[in-house]
Design an enzyme around this catalytic site. Structure first.
Site, mmCIF file in Angstrom:
data_model
loop_
_atom_site.group_PDB
_atom_site.id
_atom_site.type_symbol
_atom_site.label_atom_id
_atom_site.label_comp_id
_atom_site.label_asym_id
_atom_site.label_seq_id
_atom_site.Cartn_x
_atom_site.Cartn_y
_atom_site.Cartn_z
ATOM 1 N N ASP A 13 0.774 -1.075 0.168
ATOM 2 C CA ASP A 13 0.085 -0.176 -0.014
ATOM 3 C C ASP A 13 0.888 1.222 -0.242
ATOM 4 O OD1 ASP A 13 -2.314 -1.743 0.051
ATOM 5 O OD2 ASP A 13 -2.099 -1.713 2.266
ATOM 6 N N GLU A 14 2.030 1.207 -0.863
ATOM 7 C CA GLU A 14 2.861 2.320 -0.746
ATOM 8 C C GLU A 14 2.569 3.525 -1.851
ATOM 9 O OE1 GLU A 14 3.840 -0.723 -1.095
ATOM 10 O OE2 GLU A 14 5.187 -1.429 0.599
ATOM 11 N N GLY A 15 1.536 2.810 -2.794
ATOM 12 C CA GLY A 15 1.179 3.885 -3.856
ATOM 13 C C GLY A 15 1.672 3.437 -5.163
ATOM 14 N N LYS A 16 1.679 1.985 -5.127
ATOM 15 C CA LYS A 16 2.370 1.231 -6.342
ATOM 16 C C LYS A 16 1.255 1.623 -7.393
ATOM 17 C CE LYS A 16 2.501 -2.694 -4.268
ATOM 18 N NZ LYS A 16 2.062 -2.187 -2.689
ATOM 19 N N GLY A 17 0.159 1.614 -7.374
ATOM 20 C CA GLY A 17 -1.063 1.829 -8.340
ATOM 21 C C GLY A 17 -0.765 3.162 -8.928
ATOM 22 N N GLY A 40 -4.684 -4.492 -3.633
ATOM 23 C CA GLY A 40 -5.664 -3.240 -3.990
ATOM 24 C C GLY A 40 -4.913 -2.063 -4.331
ATOM 25 N N HIS A 41 -4.930 -1.563 -5.707
ATOM 26 C CA HIS A 41 -3.928 -0.385 -6.180
ATOM 27 C C HIS A 41 -4.851 0.498 -6.280
ATOM 28 C CE1 HIS A 41 -0.289 -3.334 -7.090
ATOM 29 N NE2 HIS A 41 -0.901 -3.509 -5.888
ATOM 30 N N ARG A 142 2.382 -29.155 -7.030
ATOM 31 C CA ARG A 142 2.197 -29.684 -8.202
ATOM 32 C C ARG A 142 0.905 -30.102 -8.453
ATOM 33 N NH1 ARG A 142 7.908 -32.712 -7.832
ATOM 34 N NH2 ARG A 142 6.908 -32.881 -5.804
ATOM 35 N N GLN A 223 2.158 -6.245 -3.575
ATOM 36 C CA GLN A 223 2.531 -6.367 -1.991
ATOM 37 C C GLN A 223 3.913 -5.672 -1.968
ATOM 38 O OE1 GLN A 223 1.171 -9.490 -3.531
ATOM 39 N NE2 GLN A 223 -0.669 -8.735 -2.977
ATOM 40 N N VAL A 413 3.069 14.149 -3.947
ATOM 41 C CA VAL A 413 2.404 14.919 -2.969
ATOM 42 C C VAL A 413 0.849 15.001 -2.697
ATOM 43 C CG1 VAL A 413 4.609 16.142 -3.037
ATOM 44 C CG2 VAL A 413 2.611 16.851 -4.654
HETATM 45 P P1 GDP Z 1 -0.550 -0.014 -3.513
HETATM 46 O O1 GDP Z 1 -1.351 -0.883 -3.187
HETATM 47 O O2 GDP Z 1 0.678 0.503 -3.366
HETATM 48 O O3 GDP Z 1 -0.949 0.598 -4.918
HETATM 49 O O4 GDP Z 1 -1.611 1.342 -2.617
HETATM 50 P P2 GDP Z 1 -2.802 1.667 -2.193
HETATM 51 O O5 GDP Z 1 -3.632 2.205 -3.465
HETATM 52 O O6 GDP Z 1 -3.435 0.535 -1.416
HETATM 53 O O7 GDP Z 1 -2.783 2.788 -1.105
HETATM 54 C C1 GDP Z 1 -2.189 3.829 -1.304
HETATM 55 C C2 GDP Z 1 -3.309 5.241 -1.128
HETATM 56 O O8 GDP Z 1 -2.666 6.234 -0.916
HETATM 57 C C3 GDP Z 1 -4.252 5.149 -1.948
HETATM 58 O O9 GDP Z 1 -5.613 5.701 -1.645
HETATM 59 C C4 GDP Z 1 -3.841 6.289 -3.086
HETATM 60 O O10 GDP Z 1 -4.789 6.856 -3.531
HETATM 61 C C5 GDP Z 1 -3.024 7.141 -2.221
HETATM 62 N N1 GDP Z 1 -2.077 7.856 -2.484
HETATM 63 C C6 GDP Z 1 -0.991 7.478 -3.404
HETATM 64 N N2 GDP Z 1 0.114 8.325 -3.376
HETATM 65 C C7 GDP Z 1 -0.100 9.356 -2.716
HETATM 66 C C8 GDP Z 1 0.348 10.576 -2.011
HETATM 67 O O11 GDP Z 1 1.394 11.043 -2.627
HETATM 68 N N3 GDP Z 1 -0.538 11.502 -1.230
HETATM 69 C C9 GDP Z 1 -1.554 11.000 -0.747
HETATM 70 N N4 GDP Z 1 -2.281 11.953 0.212
HETATM 71 N N5 GDP Z 1 -2.103 9.993 -0.907
HETATM 72 C C10 GDP Z 1 -1.753 9.228 -2.048
HETATM 73 P P1 IMO Z 2 -0.972 -4.197 -2.196
HETATM 74 O O1 IMO Z 2 -0.535 -4.878 -3.544
HETATM 75 C C1 IMO Z 2 -0.925 -4.625 2.056
HETATM 76 C C2 IMO Z 2 -0.918 -8.988 3.553
HETATM 77 C C3 IMO Z 2 -2.215 -9.293 4.308
HETATM 78 C C4 IMO Z 2 -1.644 -10.213 5.413
HETATM 79 C C5 IMO Z 2 -0.468 -10.862 4.470
HETATM 80 C C6 IMO Z 2 -1.001 -12.380 3.924
HETATM 81 O O2 IMO Z 2 -2.173 -3.520 -2.264
HETATM 82 O O3 IMO Z 2 0.205 -3.702 -1.580
HETATM 83 P P2 IMO Z 2 -2.486 -12.942 1.719
HETATM 84 O O4 IMO Z 2 -4.121 -12.751 1.535
HETATM 85 O O5 IMO Z 2 -1.737 -12.362 0.686
HETATM 86 O O6 IMO Z 2 -2.088 -14.455 2.263
HETATM 87 O O7 IMO Z 2 -2.224 -12.250 3.187
HETATM 88 O O8 IMO Z 2 -0.317 -9.907 3.462
HETATM 89 N N1 IMO Z 2 -1.240 -8.307 1.938
HETATM 90 C C7 IMO Z 2 -1.111 -7.085 1.960
HETATM 91 N N2 IMO Z 2 -0.947 -6.122 2.710
HETATM 92 N N3 IMO Z 2 -1.058 -4.869 0.617
HETATM 93 C C8 IMO Z 2 -1.191 -5.850 -0.096
HETATM 94 O O9 IMO Z 2 -1.151 -5.546 -1.295
HETATM 95 C C9 IMO Z 2 -1.441 -7.014 0.592
HETATM 96 N N4 IMO Z 2 -1.537 -8.306 0.293
HETATM 97 C C10 IMO Z 2 -1.367 -9.037 1.016
HETATM 98 O O10 IMO Z 2 -2.820 -8.362 4.974
HETATM 99 O O11 IMO Z 2 -0.728 -9.590 6.214
HETATM 100 MG MG MG Z 3 -2.994 -1.651 -1.690
#
Ligand code: GDP
Ligand code: IMO
Ligand code: MG
Length: 426
Positions: A13-17, A40-41, A142, A223, A413
């Site tokens: 959830d670093e903002g990869k999407g 979830g991106h 397998r 992830q 930002v």
């Molecule tokens: P991902 O799983 O790495 O793609 O990240 P997620 O989408 O799960 O979570 C990132 C959240 O931060 C989302 O709600 C994005 O819309 C939001 N986001 C991404 N980049 C930024 C940023 O630079 N600033 C802020 N405020 N939100 C951001």
């Molecule tokens: P994105 O791509 C954050 C976490 C789950 C759990 C562990 C194992 O959006 O960054 P799983 O269902 O994969 O067997 O769960 O990994 N987890 C994530 N946490 N972002 C994700 O994906 C995740 N995908 C799995 O919360 O701790």
């Molecule tokens: Mg995510």
């Protein structure tokens, strides 16, 4: 930007999407290599917000080829419904392909994910319950079912009947549940198979052709390093390889094709699910990060655990994923803080640790050692160049670069596409 692997640097959830969507403008191909719909991106394009789980985040770019590679585990119902929802919003799937070697998440994988978690009691991992772990376990054992099996339905029927027999022993004898009906499962897949058929391809071949032609290929990680099955905080990890190596095995591309590895790092740290998190904050500051950062899971809606940036964790990620650059996201979330802390080590009894230990037992009871930097107390969401950022924000970035050994090439930002500062062109 020839061939770039994008990797999550913390616990997801670093903002990869957002970063993938931003870079998709410069890419010809975006490919997912591992994970499944545990991801979830979030992508915001104009006023529209998209939450993508299996579809690569390049799908909103008009010209990009989007590929789901062999390393992804695919819940076909989820994939098709995600495609339908996007099509309804006007998104084209003319340039979308699914690998014929990808493994399918079957109904018994989802059931077993829930049962295995329950059986763990207090030691549960906090999985997304999407069947990810059991699907990867079957792949390694397998007995997995692949997309190519589904394309040859009699082969699919034969394999499913055999595996369901085995799963039923587990379900009835170990978990004391009702057995599954193989014929019912097979029937449900008949329609799904025909709907996905036009998109199925040997995607490694498509990628090698694109790379041979010098096209820009972006590998969208799901992830993150610390959720990696080998390099993460085992056993509190996912069951795939989110490090850069996973991008290769998960797509059928060799290492000699890769030009750079971009780590995506949040300006602080979050984690969903159980497992160690040295810099986790249980006080008002943690609450504030969750509130301002909107830290709730895209896939499960769970509140994310929040804490300060951990430079030890990040340096480890730079090392094991071979990151050449970092994209620092959500820097704007820190706008209101008087002081900002960075973890530079851990105090473990008498010992000071400067590297993340393999044993989680060693991590227990250890406390982060912090360095404190002054905040900038300015709204940076409107900054569009590095020069516009306040001095203290630049100082924070410089310190992250020093501590991790990787340069910050991109700074986000805000969640929107244009709220992105590119410091070093791709
Ligand atoms: P991902 O799983 O790495 O793609 O990240 P997620 O989408 O799960 O979570 C990132 C959240 O931060 C989302 O709600 C994005 O819309 C939001 N986001 C991404 N980049 C930024 C940023 O630079 N600033 C802020 N405020 N939100 C951001
Ligand atoms: P994105 O791509 C954050 C976490 C789950 C759990 C562990 C194992 O959006 O960054 P799983 O269902 O994969 O067997 O769960 O990994 N987890 C994530 N946490 N972002 C994700 O994906 C995740 N995908 C799995 O919360 O701790
Ligand atoms: Mg995510």
């Amino acid at each position: 930007m020839p061939a770039t692997i994008l990797v999550g640097s913390q616990w997801g959830d670093e903002g990869k999407g957002k970063i993938t969507d931003f870079l998709a403008e410069r890419a010809d191909v975006v490919v997912r290599s591992q994970g499944g719909n545990n991801a979830g991106h979030t992508v915001i394009a104009g006023e529209e917000e998209y939450k993508l789980h299996l579809i690569p985040s390049g799908i909103l770019s008009e010209k990009c080829l989007n590929i789901v590679g062999n390393g992804v585990v695919v819940d076909l119902e989820v994939l098709l419904s995600e495609m339908d929802q996007l099509k309804e919003r006007g998104v084209s799937f003319d340039r979308f392909y699914l690998s014929d070697r990808a493994h399918l998440i079957m109904p018994y994988h989802k059931i077993l994910d829930g049962l295995e978690e329950e059986a763990k009691g207090d030691a549960k991992i906090g999985t997304t319950k999407r069947g990810i772990g059991p699907a990867y376990a079957d792949k390694v054992s397998r007995v997995g079912i692949r997309v190519c099996d589904l394309m040859d339905f009699s082969e699919f029927e034969r394999k499913v009947a055999q595996v369901v027999k085995q799963k039923n022993v587990l379900l009835t004898k170990v978990f004391e549940k009702e057995p599954l009906d193989a014929a019912e499962i097979i029937a449900a897949f008949k329609g799904l198979a025909e709907r996905i058929r036009p998109y199925v391809a040997d995607t490694s071949l498509l990628l090698s052709e694109a790379l041979r032609q010098g096209k820009n290929v972006l590998f969208e990680g799901a992830q993150a390093v610390h959720l990696d099955i080998d390099h993460g905080t085992y056993p509190f990890v996912t069951s795939s390889s989110p490090v850069s190596g996973g991008a290769l095995t998960g797509t059928g591309v060799g290492p000699t094709s890769i030009d750079r590895v971009l780590g995506v790092a949040k300006a602080y740290t979050t984690r969903v699910g159980a497992g160690p998190f040295p810099t986790e904050l249980f006080d008002g500051t943690g609450e504030e990060l969750r509130r301002v950062g909107g830290e709730f899971g895209v896939t499960t809606g769970r509140p994310r655990r929040c804490g300060w940036l951990d430079a030890v964790l990040l340096r480890y990620s730079v090392r094991v994923a071979g990151m050449t650059d970092l994209a620092l996201t959500k820097l704007d979330v820190l706008d209101g803080f008087d002081e900002i802390k960075i973890c530079v080590g851990y105090r473990c009894g008498e010992e000071e640790l400067t590297e993340f230990p393999a044993s989680l037992a060693r991590m227990e009871g250890s406390r982060p050692i912090y360095e404190t930097l002054p905040g900038w107390k300015t709204d940076i969401s409107g900054c569009r160049s590095f020069e516009e950022l306040p001095e203290n924000a630049k100082r924070y970035i410089a310190r992250i670069e020093e501590l991790t050994g990787a340069g910050v090439s991109v700074v986000a930002v805000g969640p929107k596409r244009d709220q992105t500062i590119v410091r070093k062109e791709f």
